[in-house]
Design an enzyme around this catalytic site. Structure first.
Site, PDB file in Angstrom:
ATOM      1  N   CYS A   1      63.474  -4.703 -62.916  1.00  0.00           N
ATOM      2  CA  CYS A   1      63.023  -4.303 -61.585  1.00  0.00           C
ATOM      3  C   CYS A   1      62.358  -5.517 -60.965  1.00  0.00           C
ATOM      4  O   CYS A   1      61.779  -6.338 -61.679  1.00  0.00           O
ATOM      5  CB  CYS A   1      61.997  -3.170 -61.760  1.00  0.00           C
ATOM      6  SG  CYS A   1      61.078  -2.746 -60.269  1.00  0.00           S
TER       7      CYS A   1
ATOM      8  N   TRP B   1      62.960  -5.791 -48.711  1.00  0.00           N
ATOM      9  CA  TRP B   1      62.275  -4.815 -49.559  1.00  0.00           C
ATOM     10  C   TRP B   1      62.451  -3.424 -48.941  1.00  0.00           C
ATOM     11  O   TRP B   1      62.324  -3.269 -47.735  1.00  0.00           O
ATOM     12  CB  TRP B   1      60.779  -5.175 -49.658  1.00  0.00           C
ATOM     13  CG  TRP B   1      59.997  -4.151 -50.442  1.00  0.00           C
ATOM     14  CD1 TRP B   1      60.159  -3.847 -51.762  1.00  0.00           C
ATOM     15  CD2 TRP B   1      58.965  -3.291 -49.942  1.00  0.00           C
ATOM     16  NE1 TRP B   1      59.293  -2.840 -52.115  1.00  0.00           N
ATOM     17  CE2 TRP B   1      58.544  -2.473 -51.022  1.00  0.00           C
ATOM     18  CE3 TRP B   1      58.369  -3.121 -48.702  1.00  0.00           C
ATOM     19  CZ2 TRP B   1      57.540  -1.523 -50.885  1.00  0.00           C
ATOM     20  CZ3 TRP B   1      57.371  -2.170 -48.568  1.00  0.00           C
ATOM     21  CH2 TRP B   1      56.962  -1.384 -49.662  1.00  0.00           C
TER      22      TRP B   1
ATOM     23  N   ASP C   1      54.038   3.948 -65.731  1.00  0.00           N
ATOM     24  CA  ASP C   1      54.218   2.774 -64.861  1.00  0.00           C
ATOM     25  C   ASP C   1      52.904   2.016 -64.759  1.00  0.00           C
ATOM     26  O   ASP C   1      52.031   2.132 -65.631  1.00  0.00           O
ATOM     27  CB  ASP C   1      54.779   3.234 -63.498  1.00  0.00           C
ATOM     28  CG  ASP C   1      55.601   2.155 -62.798  1.00  0.00           C
ATOM     29  OD1 ASP C   1      54.990   1.254 -62.200  1.00  0.00           O
ATOM     30  OD2 ASP C   1      56.851   2.212 -62.838  1.00  0.00           O
ATOM     31  N   ASP C   2      52.725   1.260 -63.715  1.00  0.00           N
ATOM     32  CA  ASP C   2      51.583   0.365 -63.526  1.00  0.00           C
ATOM     33  C   ASP C   2      50.249   1.114 -63.683  1.00  0.00           C
ATOM     34  O   ASP C   2      50.169   2.323 -63.468  1.00  0.00           O
ATOM     35  CB  ASP C   2      51.684  -0.216 -62.111  1.00  0.00           C
ATOM     36  CG  ASP C   2      50.927  -1.514 -61.966  1.00  0.00           C
ATOM     37  OD1 ASP C   2      50.170  -1.869 -62.881  1.00  0.00           O
ATOM     38  OD2 ASP C   2      51.113  -2.172 -60.931  1.00  0.00           O
TER      39      ASP C   2
ATOM     40  N   ASP D   1      62.616   0.271 -54.206  1.00  0.00           N
ATOM     41  CA  ASP D   1      61.401   1.085 -54.125  1.00  0.00           C
ATOM     42  C   ASP D   1      61.575   2.208 -53.118  1.00  0.00           C
ATOM     43  O   ASP D   1      60.698   3.067 -53.001  1.00  0.00           O
ATOM     44  CB  ASP D   1      60.199   0.212 -53.717  1.00  0.00           C
ATOM     45  CG  ASP D   1      59.585  -0.500 -54.912  1.00  0.00           C
ATOM     46  OD1 ASP D   1      59.999  -0.215 -56.048  1.00  0.00           O
ATOM     47  OD2 ASP D   1      58.695  -1.346 -54.702  1.00  0.00           O
TER      48      ASP D   1
ATOM     49  N   ASP E   1      59.085  -5.624 -64.707  1.00  0.00           N
ATOM     50  CA  ASP E   1      58.987  -5.793 -63.258  1.00  0.00           C
ATOM     51  C   ASP E   1      58.669  -7.244 -62.905  1.00  0.00           C
ATOM     52  O   ASP E   1      58.228  -8.036 -63.749  1.00  0.00           O
ATOM     53  CB  ASP E   1      57.881  -4.854 -62.736  1.00  0.00           C
ATOM     54  CG  ASP E   1      58.105  -4.420 -61.306  1.00  0.00           C
ATOM     55  OD1 ASP E   1      58.905  -5.061 -60.593  1.00  0.00           O
ATOM     56  OD2 ASP E   1      57.468  -3.438 -60.891  1.00  0.00           O
TER      57      ASP E   1
HETATM   58  C1  GLA Z   1      56.969  -2.409 -58.002  1.00  0.00           C
HETATM   59  C2  GLA Z   1      58.060  -1.530 -58.557  1.00  0.00           C
HETATM   60  C3  GLA Z   1      57.587  -0.083 -58.505  1.00  0.00           C
HETATM   61  C4  GLA Z   1      56.323   0.050 -59.317  1.00  0.00           C
HETATM   62  C5  GLA Z   1      55.271  -0.909 -58.793  1.00  0.00           C
HETATM   63  C6  GLA Z   1      54.053  -0.932 -59.687  1.00  0.00           C
HETATM   64  O1  GLA Z   1      56.787  -2.184 -56.644  1.00  0.00           O
HETATM   65  O2  GLA Z   1      59.247  -1.707 -57.852  1.00  0.00           O
HETATM   66  O3  GLA Z   1      58.588   0.771 -58.990  1.00  0.00           O
HETATM   67  O4  GLA Z   1      56.594  -0.195 -60.668  1.00  0.00           O
HETATM   68  O5  GLA Z   1      55.770  -2.230 -58.723  1.00  0.00           O
HETATM   69  O6  GLA Z   1      53.105  -1.814 -59.249  1.00  0.00           O
END
Ligand code: GLA
Length: 797
Positions: A541, A216, A383-384, A563, A495
């Site tokens: 992703c 990672w 995003d999240d 990331d 994701d």
């Molecule tokens: C993963 C993705 C990130 C982001 C987070 C959100 O780590 O790789 O880009 O979207 O999740 O929780």
């Protein structure tokens, strides 16, 4: 024996599959792949390398004029025929070939004995889609498929070897379908997609293996080593193709470099546990093989049932790594990506994750969106954190209801406002997962993968949903489909943020089926959601590049590569990916510095100069940009949009590194060329840097200019006093205010010459070396970089 031309129409286009005197000739534009049926019905591999005219291949066949010592003869009447010393297309087991078999099938009556003999073949125009997995696609004009039928009647097993020849792309794909023709159940314990026995002499006698490995935030670093005796290879057991080892790998001749020498490339259209191996024995042959990792895998077949492997992708080039990459890139674009994404320009994205984390709301997002639109961005990705309960990573996954506190007017209000700003809207989802703190888990705890009688393990506070269960698949298809149909989203980031463990499902017949069935069903889910919604651009992703593979690219336009947005790390990550994947599939964003992942402080210019060799985006608190930074970002985006086609779809080359701390990348399309010159670490009193420009017309004259970029003055600390009329405190308010509104020019350079001259390597201006500053000096330091744009001035004679 006659000369049977199987596909005469294809031959006119320069590609052909022919069968002559028991030999199969597979021809692409620049490569040939030949094998023959032996006198005992096995398939003997003859040649995979540069294209050869079709002819009697005897001189390339392995000698069998003497008995091999320490071997077992295949037939009592033919003591010189041993399977252990022959290059073979696909070995059985227990017949005297002591190298590793690609195939282990346990039958009730003969155990592991399998002798696969040729029974017939068929040729099909175009590619043949697999029933259960994504495969590369080619029309009859682009591809021809040869299916060789092998069988062992005593064992009750038929094996079909599929070879699809993508002639113009110079790629051959292989996959295997096995069928139980006996009266009782058999168990497939290992079934790889291909085997290739290559003479190591064809790779200079000292072959190298190049793999793309990591972790990672440190994915796909290239590792290059000599292949020693025994086994080398890569594998994954995480349930996905993994950030540990990408499924793609290369074999190269001892003397191969970026532009010269023989290189074989292998990849897999698969997103699950994989194995890629090279076995170097004493016989001068390398056995290369790849497919599903047999660890934890077993697949029972009832009478009449079949099992199909993922498809393997094989390419060869004698023009070095760049030659091989060019073939792989074109193949991915033309034959793996969904047709709707092929050459589609990818928009410049803003993504909320690194700036806002889970703390998103309509108000906070719109503040960023106004800035993003003003700076020229085109897509705004939430995003999240947008759904109910998602305050952090402990809750909410599995439910798709919007968080009313964060979005009191719903997502629709945000989407409308984004549209008014001229931004497309995108949304993040993680549909394969569930948190215990979610409505879905409270209602259906049995929908998570778990070993009966044992608590399931958590990864990032979440469980993996059991995609072997058709009800789970239907739920995901319906929920994500409803989200996309309710709003005008033009982009989805799909994701997947944990590895599989407790890999057990009550919805398969045997435990060894779970991991593979999960992956097969995932692809079906993606197909069901996204094929009917072609207006949605899909990016996949998995905690960054944990699932960067060709099967995900059979559904998506691009993949979030890592990331890690630190450009110095990204040099390794994106360069590693570039061996096998085209730039239009590599998603690369600019974030703030010091970096969240490494604490490294890098110039804004370098963050852009690396990210532009891919699909550009920003994950940045745009409210914190100074006036100078805003100007810089606006110019970066304008520059990228002008040259987008080149950065996403041009031909990419890696220049051989002149020094371990320098990277030189180039994109060109026949008309335009852009180079990136990157320095990881400065050395004092550096030698002059050479910048070679490849692929120009030798007699045409070109001008090479550096892309203007700003040097932010806060980078200099106290040194700034050398150029200011008054003394300033480097931590004081005057300098920090000045830094917001003033910057210096970095590396204004211009060179002119013919293509032949520029290919020698431009002697670049001096780097800063402690003596003076002026705009023509390259102020690189640690982590510095420059882009160079090459323009045609005068045609040659
Ligand atoms: C993963 C993705 C990130 C982001 C987070 C959100 O780590 O790789 O880009 O979207 O999740 O929780």
């Amino acid at each position: 024996m006659g000369y049977v031309r199987i596909s005469p129409a294809a031959d006119r286009d320069g590609h052909v599959i022919e069968h002559r005197d028991g030999t199969f000739y597979l021809q692409t534009a620049h490569t040939s792949y030949w094998f023959a049926v032996t006198e005992h019905g096995h398939l003997e591999h003859i040649h995979y390398g540069p294209r050869l005219a079709i002819q009697d291949p005897s001189a390339l066949r392995w000698s069998r004029v003497a008995r091999g010592g320490s071997t077992v003869a295949y037939a009592p009447e033919d003591v010189r025929y041993s399977l252990d010393t022959l290059p073979l297309e696909f070995s059985g087991i227990g017949q005297g070939d002591y190298r590793t078999s690609p195939c282990e099938i346990r039958t009730a009556h003969v155990g592991y004995d399998l002798d696969l003999g040729y029974r017939g073949h068929e040729v099909h125009a175009g590619s043949l889609a697999a029933r259960t997995l994504p495969t590369a696609h080619g029309t009859p004009a682009e591809a021809t498929t040869l299916v060789i039928d092998l069988a062992d009647e005593r064992a009750g097993i038929e094996v079909a070897l599929h070879y699809t020849v993508f002639a113009a792309a110079d790629v051959i794909t292989r996959r295997v379908v096995v069928r139980n023709t006996g009266p009782a159940e058999v168990v497939v314990e290992k079934l790889l997609s291909f085997q290739l026995d290559l003479p190591e002499a064809s790779l200079g006698g000292a072959p190298r293996l190049i793999t793309f490995d990591g972790a990672w935030i440190a994915e796909t670093h290239a590792h290059d080593r000599p292949i020693g005796p025994g086994f080398s290879g890569v594998s994954s057991s995480t349930g996905s193709s993994s950030n540990r080892h990408n499924p793609g790998f290369l074999l190269a001749a001892a003397d191969a470099d970026e532009d010269h020498g023989r290189v074989h490339g292998f990849n897999l259209v698969y997103s699950g546990n994989h194995l890629g191996s090279v076995e170097r024995g004493a016989t001068g042959l390398l056995r290369v093989a790849g497919g599903i990792n047999p660890q934890g895998f077993s697949w029972p077949l009832a009478p009449g049932e079949e099992f199909e492997t993922p498809e393997a992708v094989l390419a060869f080039a004698d023009t070095g790594f760049n030659g091989l990459s060019e073939r792989m890139h074109r193949f991915v674009v033309d034959h793996v990506l969904p047709a709707r994404y092929r050459r589609t320009p990818r928009p410049v994205a803003y993504n909320s994750w690194e700036a806002l984390s889970f703390d998103v709301s309509e108000r906070r997002l719109l503040k960023q969106a106004r800035r993003a639109a003003d700076l020229g961005m085109e897509l705004f990705v939430v995003d999240d954190g947008w759904f109910a309960g998602r305050k952090d990573d402990t809750a909410g996954l599995g439910d798709y209801a919007v968080d009313d506190a964060k979005f009191p007017r719903g997502l629709g209000s945000l989407v409308t406002k984004l549209s008014a700003l001229g931004l497309q809207a995108g949304i993040w989802v993680e549909p394969e997962m569930v948190n215990e703190d979610s409505e879905l888990y409270r209602t259906h705890p049995e929908w998570a993968l778990r070993i009966p009688g044992k608590p399931a393990r958590l990864g990032r506070q979440q469980h993996v949903l059991d995609l072997c269960n058709p009800d789970v698949c239907d739920y995901v298809v319906a929920s994500v489909g409803a989200l996309l149909d309710a709003h005008d989203f033009r982009y989805v980031k799909w994701d997947m943020n944990r590895h599989l463990a407790d890999t057990h499902s009550p919805h398969v017949r045997a435990p060894g089926m779970t991991a593979h069935q999960y992956v097969a069903n995932l692809h079906d889910v993606l197909r069901r959601i996204f094929e009917p919604r072609p207006h949605v651009l899909l990016e996949t992703c998995s905690s960054g590049g944990n699932r960067f593979d060709l099967a995900m690219l059979a559904h998506s336009a691009m993949i979030w590569a890592s990331d890690d947005t630190d450009p110095i790390e990204r040099l390794e990550i994106q360069q590693g990916l570039s061996y096998l994947y085209p730039l239009s599939t590599i998603s690369a964003h600019i974030s703030n510095a010091p970096h969240q992942q490494t604490l490294r402080n890098t110039p804004l210019s370098t963050r852009f100069n690396v990210a532009c060799f891919g699909v550009l985006g920003y994950e940045y608190d745009l409210e914190l940009l100074s006036s100078e930074e805003r100007k810089e970002v606006r110019e970066q985006i304008a520059f990228y949009r002008t040259h987008r086609d080149l950065f996403q779809h041009g031909r990419f080359r890696r220049h051989t590194k002149p020094h371990p701390d320098r990277f030189v990348w180039q994109v060109d399309d026949g008309d335009r060329t852009i180079l990136g010159n990157f320095q990881r670490r400065v050395v004092a009193a550096p030698a002059p840097d050479l910048l070679p420009v490849a692929g120009l017309e030798p007699e045409t004259t070109y001008r090479v200019r550096s892309k203007p970029q700003r040097l932010m003055i806060d980078r200099f600390g106290d040194l700034i006093n050398h150029v200011t009329p008054i003394r300033l405190d480097p931590r004081g308010v005057v300098l920090s205010t000045a830094a917001k509104f003033t910057s210096l020019t970095d590396a204004a350079e211009e060179y002119v010459g013919t293509g032949a001259l520029l290919a020698q390597g431009i002697r670049l201006h001096h780097q800063f070396s402690g003596t003076e500053y002026h705009p023509g000096i390259r102020m690189l330091g640690d982590h510095g970089s420059t882009l160079y744009v090459v323009e045609r001035l005068e045609e040659g004679p």
